[in-house]
Design a protein around this motif. Structure first.
Motif, PDB file in Angstrom:
ATOM      1  N   THR A 268       0.906  -1.136   0.059  1.00 43.94           N
ATOM      2  CA  THR A 268       0.078   0.018   0.166  1.00 43.94           C
ATOM      3  C   THR A 268       0.735   1.207   0.189  1.00 43.94           C
ATOM      4  O   THR A 268       0.238   2.329  -0.331  1.00 43.94           O
ATOM      5  N   SER A 269       2.054   1.144   0.255  1.00 45.28           N
ATOM      6  CA  SER A 269       2.822   2.572   0.539  1.00 45.28           C
ATOM      7  C   SER A 269       4.193   2.458  -0.249  1.00 45.28           C
ATOM      8  O   SER A 269       4.636   3.524  -0.325  1.00 45.28           O
ATOM      9  N   HIS A 270       4.538   1.370  -0.871  1.00 42.64           N
ATOM     10  CA  HIS A 270       5.669   1.415  -1.566  1.00 42.64           C
ATOM     11  C   HIS A 270       5.673   0.708  -3.003  1.00 42.64           C
ATOM     12  O   HIS A 270       4.967   0.216  -3.338  1.00 42.64           O
ATOM     13  N   GLN A 271       6.619   1.279  -3.873  1.00 43.95           N
ATOM     14  CA  GLN A 271       6.504   0.948  -5.242  1.00 43.95           C
ATOM     15  C   GLN A 271       7.353  -0.235  -5.485  1.00 43.95           C
ATOM     16  O   GLN A 271       6.845  -1.319  -6.452  1.00 43.95           O
ATOM     17  N   ASN A 272       8.516  -0.494  -5.006  1.00 46.87           N
ATOM     18  CA  ASN A 272       9.374  -1.592  -5.264  1.00 46.87           C
ATOM     19  C   ASN A 272      10.041  -1.947  -3.904  1.00 46.87           C
ATOM     20  O   ASN A 272      11.025  -1.578  -3.334  1.00 46.87           O
ATOM     21  N   SER A 273       9.426  -3.247  -3.375  1.00 45.75           N
ATOM     22  CA  SER A 273       9.787  -3.891  -2.090  1.00 45.75           C
ATOM     23  C   SER A 273      10.341  -5.186  -2.359  1.00 45.75           C
ATOM     24  O   SER A 273      10.178  -5.821  -3.197  1.00 45.75           O
ATOM     25  N   ILE A 274      11.123  -5.549  -0.995  1.00 50.72           N
ATOM     26  CA  ILE A 274      11.361  -6.877  -0.762  1.00 50.72           C
ATOM     27  C   ILE A 274      11.549  -7.187   0.482  1.00 50.72           C
ATOM     28  O   ILE A 274      11.846  -6.210   1.360  1.00 50.72           O
ATOM     29  N   ILE A 275      11.146  -8.218   0.904  1.00 47.00           N
ATOM     30  CA  ILE A 275      11.166  -9.018   2.209  1.00 47.00           C
ATOM     31  C   ILE A 275      11.877 -10.035   2.459  1.00 47.00           C
ATOM     32  O   ILE A 275      11.818 -11.090   1.581  1.00 47.00           O
ATOM     33  N   PHE A 276      12.711 -10.145   3.390  1.00 46.03           N
ATOM     34  CA  PHE A 276      13.668 -11.351   3.825  1.00 46.03           C
ATOM     35  C   PHE A 276      13.318 -12.120   4.924  1.00 46.03           C
ATOM     36  O   PHE A 276      12.832 -11.348   5.867  1.00 46.03           O
ATOM     37  N   ARG A 277      13.498 -13.267   4.650  1.00 47.26           N
ATOM     38  CA  ARG A 277      13.651 -14.145   5.933  1.00 47.26           C
ATOM     39  C   ARG A 277      15.155 -14.821   5.879  1.00 47.26           C
ATOM     40  O   ARG A 277      15.643 -14.874   4.736  1.00 47.26           O
ATOM     41  N   ARG A 278      15.364 -15.504   6.877  1.00 47.79           N
ATOM     42  CA  ARG A 278      16.836 -16.124   6.676  1.00 47.79           C
ATOM     43  C   ARG A 278      16.865 -17.092   5.897  1.00 47.79           C
ATOM     44  O   ARG A 278      17.833 -17.489   5.166  1.00 47.79           O
TER      45      ARG A 278
ATOM     46  N   GLY B 297       1.525  -8.167 -11.376  1.00 48.76           N
ATOM     47  CA  GLY B 297       0.143  -7.797 -11.152  1.00 48.76           C
ATOM     48  C   GLY B 297      -0.528  -7.142 -10.071  1.00 48.76           C
ATOM     49  O   GLY B 297      -1.751  -7.038  -9.745  1.00 48.76           O
ATOM     50  N   LEU B 298       0.257  -6.452  -9.196  1.00 47.63           N
ATOM     51  CA  LEU B 298      -0.093  -5.918  -8.025  1.00 47.63           C
ATOM     52  C   LEU B 298      -0.960  -4.569  -8.231  1.00 47.63           C
ATOM     53  O   LEU B 298      -0.483  -3.869  -9.375  1.00 47.63           O
ATOM     54  N   PRO B 299      -1.794  -4.190  -7.523  1.00 52.11           N
ATOM     55  CA  PRO B 299      -2.482  -2.933  -7.622  1.00 52.11           C
ATOM     56  C   PRO B 299      -1.610  -1.914  -7.729  1.00 52.11           C
ATOM     57  O   PRO B 299      -0.620  -1.712  -6.850  1.00 52.11           O
ATOM     58  N   GLY B 300      -1.709  -0.722  -8.541  1.00 50.02           N
ATOM     59  CA  GLY B 300      -0.941   0.342  -8.507  1.00 50.02           C
ATOM     60  C   GLY B 300       0.372  -0.011  -9.056  1.00 50.02           C
ATOM     61  O   GLY B 300       1.282   0.962  -9.161  1.00 50.02           O
ATOM     62  N   GLY B 301       0.646  -0.947  -9.918  1.00 49.91           N
ATOM     63  CA  GLY B 301       1.832  -1.309 -10.522  1.00 49.91           C
ATOM     64  C   GLY B 301       2.883  -1.430  -9.720  1.00 49.91           C
ATOM     65  O   GLY B 301       4.184  -1.374  -9.958  1.00 49.91           O
ATOM     66  N   ARG B 302       2.453  -1.891  -8.322  1.00 50.42           N
ATOM     67  CA  ARG B 302       3.705  -2.141  -7.465  1.00 50.42           C
ATOM     68  C   ARG B 302       4.310  -3.631  -7.601  1.00 50.42           C
ATOM     69  O   ARG B 302       4.016  -4.351  -8.361  1.00 50.42           O
ATOM     70  N   ASN B 303       5.732  -3.604  -7.143  1.00 48.58           N
ATOM     71  CA  ASN B 303       6.615  -4.810  -6.983  1.00 48.58           C
ATOM     72  C   ASN B 303       6.902  -5.256  -5.958  1.00 48.58           C
ATOM     73  O   ASN B 303       7.357  -4.698  -4.847  1.00 48.58           O
ATOM     74  N   LEU B 304       6.505  -6.684  -5.576  1.00 51.65           N
ATOM     75  CA  LEU B 304       7.076  -7.082  -4.280  1.00 51.65           C
ATOM     76  C   LEU B 304       7.853  -8.743  -4.576  1.00 51.65           C
ATOM     77  O   LEU B 304       7.278  -9.437  -5.137  1.00 51.65           O
ATOM     78  N   GLU B 305       8.910  -8.416  -3.763  1.00 57.90           N
ATOM     79  CA  GLU B 305       9.969  -9.679  -3.905  1.00 57.90           C
ATOM     80  C   GLU B 305      10.138 -10.311  -2.629  1.00 57.90           C
ATOM     81  O   GLU B 305      10.097  -9.641  -1.567  1.00 57.90           O
ATOM     82  N   PHE B 306      10.394 -11.571  -2.431  1.00 59.58           N
ATOM     83  CA  PHE B 306      10.871 -12.267  -1.309  1.00 59.58           C
ATOM     84  C   PHE B 306      12.266 -12.726  -1.499  1.00 59.58           C
ATOM     85  O   PHE B 306      12.558 -13.301  -2.661  1.00 59.58           O
ATOM     86  N   GLY B 307      12.854 -12.443  -0.315  1.00 57.87           N
ATOM     87  CA  GLY B 307      14.319 -13.254  -0.354  1.00 57.87           C
ATOM     88  C   GLY B 307      14.634 -13.834   0.928  1.00 57.87           C
ATOM     89  O   GLY B 307      14.273 -13.718   1.870  1.00 57.87           O
ATOM     90  N   ALA B 308      15.976 -14.576   0.706  1.00 60.89           N
ATOM     91  CA  ALA B 308      16.486 -15.194   1.898  1.00 60.89           C
ATOM     92  C   ALA B 308      17.954 -15.291   1.826  1.00 60.89           C
ATOM     93  O   ALA B 308      18.498 -15.340   0.534  1.00 60.89           O
ATOM     94  N   CYS B 309      18.557 -15.448   2.883  1.00 57.15           N
ATOM     95  CA  CYS B 309      20.214 -15.281   3.105  1.00 57.15           C
ATOM     96  C   CYS B 309      20.562 -16.412   4.216  1.00 57.15           C
ATOM     97  O   CYS B 309      20.959 -16.032   5.320  1.00 57.15           O
TER      98      CYS B 309
END
Length: 507
Positions: free
Chosen positions: A69-79, A111-123
Motif C-alpha cells: 500500500t505504500s511502496h513501489q518496489n519492495s523486498i521482504i527477507f527471511r533468513r 500484477g499488484l494494484p498500483g503497479g507495485r512490485n514485491l519480491e521475497f528473499g532469503a540469506c
C-alpha cells in the motif's frame, strides 16, 4: 470523468488525481493497520524502524501492508526460504481477488494494484547477501531481524534507493528479542530503546539520529548534515539517518486475543516467556564474563538508593569525599560524585565547555565540598591543573593517578593490580558484591549504570588484575565513561567501612 472546457493539461492532471485517489482507495481496501502501535509504525518517518518485541503483535502484516500500500518496489527477507511460507500465505489472503500472480521461481508477485512490485528473499548463509547486490528497492523489510547477522543487515540495506523523489525509502525490521548470542547485536543497534544500561533512553516511536564516523555508529543530535574530518584527514559531508523502535504485544492484536494465543505464550518457560509474551529484550541476556562489575550488583545499589530517598534518609553521615572526573572542553563532562559514607548523592555533571580551565573546575569543587570532606580528583591528562589550584587554595585534595603503581591485593589475597585504576575499580566491585554487607547506594542514573558496567578485565601473566583503559572503553562504546570514573574515585584511595550511624539510622 474530465470536465468540459478544460485544457489538455488540466484534463491530464485531473485524470492523474483520479487515478491516485482510486489507488489510495484500493490500497485501503487491501489492508489497513491496526490502531495503536501498528499504525504508529506504519506512519513512522524513521529511515530505519524496528517493530515488534513480543509475539503476536502483527509484525508480518505490517511489512506486507507497507509493501502493498505504500511502496513501489519492495523486498521482504527471511533468513531461510522455508520460513517465507507464512508470509506468502498471509500475502495471498490480502491479495485475494486482485488478479495478482506469484512466480515461485523468481519469488516475485506481479500484477499488484498500483503497479507495485514485491519480491521475497532469503540469506541462509553469510555470503548469500551478494545475490542482492546492486538491486534497488524503496522498502527493505527484514522479518525476524535477530536471525540475521549485523553484516548481512548492513549489506542488504545498502541498496535502499529510488529514482522517484516522492517515494519515501524505508528499512523496516520486525522480530522478537534474541534467543541466541548471535542476535544480540540488535540490542546494541537500537540501544536507546532496548538496552536498559543506555545512558540516554528513548521512548517508543521517538526518532534518534545516527552517523557512521570512522567505521562506528555514533548517535548525533539531529538529522542535519555536517562536515566531518576522519582519522586520515579527509573531510566529507555526513547526513545522519534516523532510527526508532516501536514495541508491540499480543494485546495490541484483537484477532489473536480472540484465539487464545496469549495462553500459549503464558505457558512458555522462562526466559522465553518474558521474551515472547512481554517483549523483554533484557530477559536471558547475560553479562560479558569479563565484565568488571555485574549489572545486577549496580542495579541493586540503585534500588537501595531509591529506598533511602523514599524514607528521606539520603545522607545518614557527613560528607566523606567528592570524586571528581575532569574534562576541559570537548564532548566529555566534568563529573562530581558526592559521597556520604556508603551513599553517593546525585552526580553533578558539567559540560566540558563550561569547565575550560583548572580554576573553573576548582571553583566547582569548592562550592560542593562540605565540612571535613576531601576530594579525590583525577590528575591524568588535564586533571593536574585543577588539582594544583585546589591545593593552592587550601582544599583537602588527593590526586587520583590511575596510572600509578599499586601494592594492594584483592579480597582473596591471590591477585594484585596492574595499577591504581585497576585497584579502585576492583575495590568498587568488591563493596558492591551483595555478600559484602557494605550496602552501597548509587544514584538511579542510566548513564552511571552504563559506565560502571562497561569496563572489562583480565588477569596478566604476573597474576595481576588489569582493567580496560578509559581510552579503549571510549573507542568501544563511543563516549567517555565520566560518571563511572567519578564514582570510582569517590570510593578509591581510602579504606571503606560502614559507619555505625548508617546502620542505626536506616537499618
Amino acid at each position: 470523468m474530465a470536465k468540459k472546457g478544460l485544457s489538455a493539461r488540466q484534463k491530464w492532471d485531473e485524470a492523474l488525481a483520479q487515478i491516485a485517489s482510486l489507488e489510495k482507495e484500493l490500497s485501503s481496501r487491501l489492508w489497513q493497520p491496526l490502531s495503536g502501535p501498528q499504525t504508529i509504525a506504519y506512519e513512522s518517518t524513521a529511515d530505519e524502524t524496528f517493530y515488534g518485541g513480543a509475539a503476536g503483535g502483527g509484525k508480518s502484516f505490517l511489512i506486507l501492508g507497507l509493501a502493498l500500500t505504500s511502496h513501489q518496489n519492495s523486498i521482504i527477507f527471511r533468513r531461510e526460504y522455508p520460513q517465507l511460507k507464512g508470509l506468502l500465505k498471509d500475502c495471498r489472503k490480502i491479495l485475494k481477488g486482485t488478479g495478482a500472480r506469484y512466480n515461485s521461481t523468481e519469488k516475485m508477485w506481479s500484477g499488484l494494484p498500483g503497479g507495485r512490485n514485491l519480491e521475497f528473499g532469503a540469506c541462509q548463509h553469510e555470503d548469500d547477501v551478494e545475490k542482492y547486490q546492486g538491486r534497488p528497492h524503496d522498502l527493505k523489510a527484514i522479518d525476524e531481524i535477530t536471525h540475521f547477522s549485523k553484516s548481512q543487515f548492513k549489506f542488504l540495506t545498502g541498496w535502499l534507493r529510488t529514482d522517484d523523489p516522492n517515494q519515501k525509502c524505508r528499512v523496516v525490521c520486525t522480530g522478537n528479542p534474541p534467543t541466541t548470542a548471535e542476535g544480540r547485536w540488535v540490542i546494541e543497534y537500537w540501544a536507546p530503546w532496548l538496552d536498559p544500561k543506555h545512558p540516554n533512553p528513548a521512548v517508543p516511536g521517538e526518532l534518534r539520529w545516527f552517523a557512521t564516523l570512522d567505521g562506528k555508529d555514533i548517535e548525533v543530535k539531529s538529522g542535519e548534515s555536517f562536515e566531518y574530518t576522519d582519522s586520515e584527514g579527509k573531510t566529507e559531508t555526513i547526513t545522519p539517518r534516523s532510527r526508532t523502535f516501536i514495541p508491540a504485544k499480543i494485546e495490541d492484536n484483537p484477532i489473536y486475543m480472540k484465539t487464545g494465543y496469549k495462553s500459549v505464550l503464558q505457558s512458555l518457560p522462562e526466559p522465553l516467556r518474558s521474551q515472547m509474551l512481554k517483549g523483554d529484550f533484557a530477559a536471558g541476556v547475560e553479562d560479558d564474563p569479563w565484565q568488571v562489575i555485574p549489572t545486577e550488583w549496580v542495579v541493586a545499589a540503585m534500588k537501595r538508593w531509591k529506598q533511602r530517598c523514599h524514607i528521606s534518609m539520603t545522607r545518614p553521615t557527613p560528607m566523606t569525599c567528592l570524586g571528581v572526573d575532569v574534562a576541559r572542553g570537548g564532548a566529555a563532562k566534568t563529573v562530581i560524585a558526592p559521597r556520604y559514607g556508603s551513599f553517593i548523592d546525585k552526580l553533578q555533571k558539567h559540560a566540558g565547555k563550561t569547565t575550560p580551565n583548572g580554576g573553573a573546575i576548582a571553583s566547582l569543587v569548592q562550592v560542593e565540598l562540605q565540612g571535613d570532606a576531601y576530594i579525590h580528583i583525577d590528575i591524568c591528562g588535564v586533571g593536574s591543573s585543577p588539582y594544583d589550584i585546589c591545593v593552592e587554595r587550601g582544599i583537602n585534595a588527593h590526586a587520583a593517578n590511575g596510572a600509578g603503581g599499586s601494592s594492594a591485593r584483592d579480597k582473596s589475597g591471590k591477585f594484585g593490580f596492574i595499577n591504581k585504576r585497576a585497584e579502585w575499580y576492583w575495590h568498587l566491585r568488591e563493596i558492591l558484591d551483595p555478600t559484602s554487607g557494605d550496602d552501597v547506594a548509587l544514584p538511579d542514573d542510566p548513564e552511571l549504570l552504563a559506565d560502571l558496567t562497561a569496563p572489562k578485565w583480565k588477569i596478566t601473566s604476573s597474576s595481576k588484575i588489569q582493567i580496560e583503559s578509559k581510552e579503549d572503553i571510549q573507542k568501544r562504546i563511543g563516549r567517555s565513561p565520566d560518571c563511572g570514573d567519578a564514582v570510582v574515585y569517590a570510593f578509591g584511595n581510602v579504606e571503606f567501612a560502614i559507619w555505625v550511624e548508617d546502620i542505626a539510622t536506616w537499618g
